[in-house]
Motif scaffolding. Sequence first.
Motif, short mmCIF file in Angstrom:
data_model
loop_
_atom_site.label_atom_id
_atom_site.label_comp_id
_atom_site.label_asym_id
_atom_site.label_seq_id
_atom_site.Cartn_x
_atom_site.Cartn_y
_atom_site.Cartn_z
N ARG A 273 2.77 12.79 68.28
CA ARG A 273 2.13 11.51 68.51
C ARG A 273 1.85 10.75 67.22
NH1 ARG A 273 -2.50 13.63 72.65
NH2 ARG A 273 -1.26 13.82 74.56
N ARG A 274 1.44 11.45 66.18
CA ARG A 274 1.16 10.76 64.91
C ARG A 274 2.42 10.12 64.35
NH1 ARG A 274 -3.82 12.22 62.20
NH2 ARG A 274 -2.82 11.64 60.25
N ARG A 278 3.04 6.13 63.52
CA ARG A 278 3.54 5.63 62.23
C ARG A 278 4.76 4.73 62.44
NH1 ARG A 278 2.04 10.91 60.37
NH2 ARG A 278 4.12 11.69 60.85
N PRO A 382 -4.21 7.03 64.04
CA PRO A 382 -3.86 8.44 63.85
C PRO A 382 -4.91 9.40 64.38
CG PRO A 382 -3.28 7.19 61.89
CD PRO A 382 -4.05 6.26 62.78
N ARG A 383 -6.18 9.07 64.21
CA ARG A 383 -7.24 9.93 64.75
C ARG A 383 -7.25 9.88 66.28
NH1 ARG A 383 -13.40 10.25 62.55
NH2 ARG A 383 -12.30 11.57 61.08
N SER A 386 -4.72 12.47 67.73
CA SER A 386 -4.71 13.81 67.15
C SER A 386 -5.57 14.82 67.91
CB SER A 386 -5.18 13.75 65.68
OG SER A 386 -4.30 12.96 64.91
#
Length: 399
Positions: A273-274, A278, A382-383, A386
């Motif tokens: 997912r990150r 991006r 990003p958080r 995660s």
Amino acid sequence: MPDGEEARPPLLLIFAITATGITGNTLVAPVIPDLVDGLGASRSLAGLVLSAATLPGIALAPVIGLLADRFGRREVLAPCLALFGVAGALAGLAPNFWVLIVARFLQGAGSAGLVNLAVVLIGDNWDGTERATVMGRNSAVLTVGVAVLPPLGGGLAELGGFRAPFVIYPVSLITAWAVLRYLPRTPRSDVRIAERFRGALPYLREPGALALFATAAILFVTIFGVLLTVLPLYLQDTFGMGAGLRGVLLGLPAITATVVALNLGRITARRGRRGVVRASLVVYAVALAALTAGASLIVIVPALLVFGAGEGLLLPTLQDAAAGHAPTESRGTVVATFVSAARFGQTVGPIGASAMYDDVGARATFAAGGVLLTAALATIAPRAVSQPDASVEPRVPQR
């Protein structure tokens, strides 16, 4: 964990719920200039046409999620669909701008339980990579609708006037019947709504959840403010473009979004997912920079296609993260809060962007949207993606 395949609801029904939910704004977006002009309203009020239908979801989406967790998905979905269709038909009969806004507000109350509960149904019945794949297909249905519905709305307006697109909304009554007929009944919970909310609250307070909600809000500020409100005004004022052609251009991002969303399961399995977030950051930055710089359709058309690729990457990824953030008994509440944050973005985006368009013009508005979204994708998103998946790996919520 999801039930066996034999207990799963028909995917076509889930897709129909999603498709119905997105008609709220996609049908009328290309007709906004004609609506405000035809009803004698100021251009500065144009954003209210979209915002009126998203405002109720800010407060109602979490309530609907709690009700769906307490009483069952089917029992909540069917009334939402019925209200959506009836209010949409009434909006088409509005004698003036403010009656239209009231009818759109009621329609938004109905739509507050549609797309989010489709996501909840997917989370209830699929998990892991399979869930990401189904979520991508559901997002592809959404984006195909976004490709088809704006040209349909614009074409109907050119044939029958600015009220014509509203004749589509009563179709949701058929979807409501299908929900009652084909959606399996889910067991009612004996846990009271207040207790259920307390049980979901720790998941809602987690930093990952807060980042998820913030990312959803900012994404929809950009989509609804820049793409669905300012772009149609810009296309009419700069190029003299009619509603039909405006609808075609607004549907362009859905082409690339559909292609990307259909491949999201493979992309997520390979990049995580990150990595998807991006990639979406780069894609959105390129698209919004091109819209800011472009003064011709030669630049705007490819920019819209690139924008759609970002949507196909990011939106289903955020939905997948929301569906996996909490276990089944709290999933409806968490996903509905995610949708509430999205509705906030859908509400303030058009109002702020249309006011900004009047003050500083389209290019500055496009640039502001680009800075806001790419900053969020670099720092917050990003958080948001995660967090461990609660539907696969049990975890104790942070208090």
